[in-house]
Design a protein around this motif. Structure first.
Motif, PDB file in Angstrom:
ATOM      1  N   VAL A  66       0.811  -1.211   0.000  1.00 45.46           N
ATOM      2  CA  VAL A  66       0.000   0.000   0.000  1.00 45.46           C
ATOM      3  C   VAL A  66       0.850   1.268   0.000  1.00 45.46           C
ATOM      4  O   VAL A  66       0.435   2.311  -0.520  1.00 45.46           O
ATOM      5  CB  VAL A  66      -0.976  -0.016   1.203  1.00 45.46           C
ATOM      6  CG1 VAL A  66      -0.225   0.158   2.520  1.00 45.46           C
ATOM      7  CG2 VAL A  66      -2.058   1.031   1.032  1.00 45.46           C
ATOM      8  N   ARG A  67       2.060   1.209   0.544  1.00 44.82           N
ATOM      9  CA  ARG A  67       2.921   2.393   0.560  1.00 44.82           C
ATOM     10  C   ARG A  67       3.429   2.767  -0.834  1.00 44.82           C
ATOM     11  O   ARG A  67       3.928   3.873  -1.034  1.00 44.82           O
ATOM     12  CB  ARG A  67       4.124   2.167   1.488  1.00 44.82           C
ATOM     13  CG  ARG A  67       3.770   2.086   2.962  1.00 44.82           C
ATOM     14  CD  ARG A  67       4.990   1.791   3.810  1.00 44.82           C
ATOM     15  NE  ARG A  67       4.672   1.739   5.220  1.00 44.82           N
ATOM     16  CZ  ARG A  67       4.676   2.783   6.034  1.00 44.82           C
ATOM     17  NH1 ARG A  67       5.029   3.973   5.560  1.00 44.82           N
ATOM     18  NH2 ARG A  67       4.368   2.649   7.310  1.00 44.82           N
ATOM     19  N   ASP A  68       3.289   1.851  -1.793  1.00 47.62           N
ATOM     20  CA  ASP A  68       3.787   2.119  -3.143  1.00 47.62           C
ATOM     21  C   ASP A  68       2.758   2.823  -4.028  1.00 47.62           C
ATOM     22  O   ASP A  68       3.087   3.243  -5.139  1.00 47.62           O
ATOM     23  CB  ASP A  68       4.198   0.801  -3.827  1.00 47.62           C
ATOM     24  CG  ASP A  68       5.337   0.101  -3.096  1.00 47.62           C
ATOM     25  OD1 ASP A  68       6.072   0.785  -2.348  1.00 47.62           O
ATOM     26  OD2 ASP A  68       5.481  -1.123  -3.269  1.00 47.62           O
ATOM     27  N   ALA A  94      -6.031   1.292   5.454  1.00 41.57           N
ATOM     28  CA  ALA A  94      -4.677   1.509   4.932  1.00 41.57           C
ATOM     29  C   ALA A  94      -4.684   2.531   3.804  1.00 41.57           C
ATOM     30  O   ALA A  94      -3.791   3.380   3.709  1.00 41.57           O
ATOM     31  CB  ALA A  94      -4.093   0.181   4.442  1.00 41.57           C
ATOM     32  N   GLN A  98      -2.724   6.288   3.720  1.00 42.57           N
ATOM     33  CA  GLN A  98      -1.828   6.702   2.637  1.00 42.57           C
ATOM     34  C   GLN A  98      -2.370   7.933   1.903  1.00 42.57           C
ATOM     35  O   GLN A  98      -1.604   8.816   1.498  1.00 42.57           O
ATOM     36  CB  GLN A  98      -1.625   5.547   1.656  1.00 42.57           C
ATOM     37  CG  GLN A  98      -0.912   4.345   2.247  1.00 42.57           C
ATOM     38  CD  GLN A  98       0.422   4.714   2.873  1.00 42.57           C
ATOM     39  OE1 GLN A  98       1.217   5.448   2.290  1.00 42.57           O
ATOM     40  NE2 GLN A  98       0.675   4.191   4.067  1.00 42.57           N
ATOM     41  N   ARG A 101      -1.518  11.007   3.781  1.00 43.69           N
ATOM     42  CA  ARG A 101      -0.116  11.374   3.606  1.00 43.69           C
ATOM     43  C   ARG A 101       0.144  12.020   2.256  1.00 43.69           C
ATOM     44  O   ARG A 101       1.059  12.841   2.116  1.00 43.69           O
ATOM     45  CB  ARG A 101       0.755  10.130   3.762  1.00 43.69           C
ATOM     46  CG  ARG A 101       0.787   9.564   5.174  1.00 43.69           C
ATOM     47  CD  ARG A 101       1.531   8.240   5.242  1.00 43.69           C
ATOM     48  NE  ARG A 101       1.631   7.746   6.621  1.00 43.69           N
ATOM     49  CZ  ARG A 101       2.077   6.545   6.949  1.00 43.69           C
ATOM     50  NH1 ARG A 101       2.492   5.714   5.990  1.00 43.69           N
ATOM     51  NH2 ARG A 101       2.130   6.178   8.203  1.00 43.69           N
ATOM     52  N   ARG A 102      -0.657  11.645   1.263  1.00 42.23           N
ATOM     53  CA  ARG A 102      -0.451  12.152  -0.099  1.00 42.23           C
ATOM     54  C   ARG A 102      -1.508  13.176  -0.508  1.00 42.23           C
ATOM     55  O   ARG A 102      -1.706  13.431  -1.684  1.00 42.23           O
ATOM     56  CB  ARG A 102      -0.490  10.974  -1.087  1.00 42.23           C
ATOM     57  CG  ARG A 102       0.691  10.020  -0.956  1.00 42.23           C
ATOM     58  CD  ARG A 102       0.453   8.739  -1.736  1.00 42.23           C
ATOM     59  NE  ARG A 102       1.632   7.887  -1.780  1.00 42.23           N
ATOM     60  CZ  ARG A 102       2.095   7.163  -0.772  1.00 42.23           C
ATOM     61  NH1 ARG A 102       1.459   7.191   0.401  1.00 42.23           N
ATOM     62  NH2 ARG A 102       3.169   6.415  -0.899  1.00 42.23           N
TER      63      ARG A 102
END
Length: 310
Positions: A66-68, A94, A98, A101-102
């Motif tokens: 998920v961080r990608d 999740a 994210q 954060r973005r």
């Protein structure tokens, strides 16, 4: 679907991969990238060819990487999950983290589509909506009318109440008022109504710019319902006039009657009564009386109405 066979084979392959991974065996699909997962989920959802097995596998892979995901990937994946009606709370949580954060990386369309999809899953407690409001002063500079109305209705669907949202949205509406179509005005009014926010500046702009004559009957009904939720009478006369022009017909006996579905008649009748109109006052009152006659003429009225209308 022309290529049903291809998608069926792909679905089988995803399910085989899930089974192999569960047995502890290696599978090439374990190496799917974030972009691969996004495009696969979006394609299956958009074409309407999806199964729980496919989305369960894609969701499990998405959580691992998920961080990608980029902001655009997160939006497309969330839209796909909503279209497929695939509820996966750990994945949605999740994705939300994210996305927060973005948040600055979303463009106007991606942001509102993301929020609308999260609202589909009743994410009223999600902090993503709060982060979106904080980002809105910058993001709204590139919004179109349809973006701001979609945003409003996403907050309404999730029932996220924010005074700061209207502090930003209402000035935008006033500035861009000439660009709003009749449908945009209706969508905005519904958003304000569903959130229970009676804004005098918005209502003033609505009264000055909203042309109701081009709306369809279902839109006119929705407009009356929204006005009743806010206890606003200003636009009602124009809505009634536009509706009457389309559905009031004169019979051979010279008596005018309403020709529309019981559902539409009930929505308009109840909305006008809630706004204090009765059958003995002017043009609106005459229309109320005609709606009442239409409803009385339906011998099976209860089964003709949706539960919400009842």
């Amino acid at each position: 679907l022309r290529h049903r066979g291809v998608f069926s084979a792909m679905a089988d392959r995803f399910e085989e991969a899930a089974a192999s991974i569960e047995r502890g065996e290696e599978d090439a699909l374990e190496r799917m990238t974030a972009r691969d997962v996004t495009l696969a989920a979006y394609a299956f959802a958009k074409l309407g060819f999806y199964t729980p097995g496919v989305f369960s596998f894609l969701a499990s892979r998405a959580i691992d990487i998920v961080r990608d995901f980029t902001a655009r990937d997160l939006q497309m994946l969330t839209v796909a999950l909503a279209r497929a009606r695939h509820m996966d709370e750990p994945l949605l949580e999740a994705i939300s983290v994210q996305a927060q954060r973005r948040i600055a990386q979303f463009n106007s369309e991606s942001l509102v589509m993301m929020l609308r999809s999260m609202a589909y899953f009743n994410a009223s407690h999600d902090r993503l909506f709060t982060r979106a409001v904080a980002q809105l002063p910058r993001a709204i500079l590139t919004f179109r009318p349809i973006d701001v109305t979609t945003l409003l209705n996403a907050f309404a669907a999730a029932q996220v109440h924010s005074a700061a949202l209207f502090d930003i949205v209402t000035p935008f509406v006033l500035e861009k008022a000439p660009m709003f179509t009749p449908g945009d005005w209706l969508s905005a009014l519904r958003g304000y109504a569903l959130l229970g926010h009676k804004d005098d500046m918005f209502l003033s702009a609505l009264g000055a710019h909203w042309l109701t004559s081009g709306l369809q009957l279902r839109q006119l009904c929705a407009g009356m319902v929204a006005c009743s939720k806010l206890s606003v009478t200003g636009p009602v006369k124009d809505l009634v006039e536009a509706a009457a022009q389309g559905i009031v017909v004169r019979g051979d006996d010279g008596i005018s009657a309403v020709d529309c579905s019981s559902e539409a008649a009930a929505q308009m009748y109840s909305s006008l009564l809630l706004l204090g109109h009765s059958a003995d006052e002017g043009d609106v009152g005459r229309f109320v009386g005609q709606l009442a006659e239409r409803l009385r003429s339906d011998e099976d009225l209860a089964s003709a109405l949706a539960p919400a209308t009842c």
